[in-house]
Design a protein around this motif. Structure first.
Motif, PDB file in Angstrom:
ATOM      1  N   LEU A   1      -6.143  -1.710   0.328  1.00 25.78           N
ATOM      2  CA  LEU A   1      -6.453  -0.744   0.858  1.00 25.78           C
ATOM      3  C   LEU A   1      -6.916  -0.840   2.262  1.00 25.78           C
TER       4      LEU A   1
ATOM      5  N   ALA B   1      -4.075   0.403   4.419  1.00 24.44           N
ATOM      6  CA  ALA B   1      -3.371   1.664   4.190  1.00 24.44           C
ATOM      7  C   ALA B   1      -3.515   2.708   5.382  1.00 24.44           C
TER       8      ALA B   1
ATOM      9  N   HIS C   1      -0.255   4.422  -1.793  1.00 27.34           N
ATOM     10  CA  HIS C   1      -1.776   4.940  -1.515  1.00 27.34           C
ATOM     11  C   HIS C   1      -1.823   6.497  -1.576  1.00 27.34           C
TER      12      HIS C   1
ATOM     13  N   SER D   1       3.201   6.090   5.172  1.00 27.21           N
ATOM     14  CA  SER D   1       2.602   5.017   4.611  1.00 27.21           C
ATOM     15  C   SER D   1       3.056   3.922   5.582  1.00 27.21           C
TER      16      SER D   1
ATOM     17  N   LEU E   1      -4.784   2.943  -4.763  1.00 26.80           N
ATOM     18  CA  LEU E   1      -3.676   2.539  -4.621  1.00 26.80           C
ATOM     19  C   LEU E   1      -3.225   3.034  -6.449  1.00 26.80           C
TER      20      LEU E   1
ATOM     21  N   GLU F   1      -7.180  -4.696  -4.974  1.00 24.19           N
ATOM     22  CA  GLU F   1      -6.968  -3.416  -4.459  1.00 24.19           C
ATOM     23  C   GLU F   1      -7.781  -3.033  -3.130  1.00 24.19           C
TER      24      GLU F   1
ATOM     25  N   THR G   1       0.934  -1.376  -0.069  1.00 24.52           N
ATOM     26  CA  THR G   1      -0.173  -0.083   0.063  1.00 24.52           C
ATOM     27  C   THR G   1       0.767   1.284   0.047  1.00 24.52           C
TER      28      THR G   1
END
Length: 112
Positions: free
Chosen positions: A73, A76, A52, A104, A85, A69, A49
């Motif tokens: 997420l 994230a 992001h 992150s 993403l 995805e 991630t």
């Protein structure tokens, strides 16, 4: 050709930036090709991630969110309803505005 407006980020893009990219290009590819060094630890393979972004404008114009995805997420940092993403967010014809989160999950960033 859509324009990506990147909101200011203290490390990657302190002044903010606007870049243009062709339809069918991922946001991550467009940023990297235009000097915005967004993290992408899995080399854009939808396996982490670190790339992001939060889409502030133009979310509905991007390619559809797929299940892999969506699952990633959930991990994230700073997840919002318009999170994507950037390696999976494919541009169409509309301009988009994105914000790169301040943090992150990648605690061991490589600087090159």
């Amino acid at each position: 050709m859509p324009i990506i407006t990147v909101l200011p980020h203290p490390e990657y893009c302190p002044q903010g930036k606007q870049v243009s990219a062709g339809r069918g290009t991922s946001i991550c590819e467009a940023l990297l090709e235009n000097g915005v060094p967004i993290e992408h630890a899995c080399d854009m393979q939808c396996a982490c991630t670190t790339c992001h972004v939060v889409v502030r404008k133009g979310y509905d114009s991007l390619g559809e969110l797929d299940e892999s995805e969506e699952d990633l997420l959930d991990r994230a940092w700073g997840l919002e309803p318009t999170s994507r993403l950037s390696c999976q967010a494919i541009l169409a014809d509309e301009d988009v505005t994105i914000e790169i989160p301040k943090y992150s999950i990648n605690h061991a960033k490589e600087h090159g």
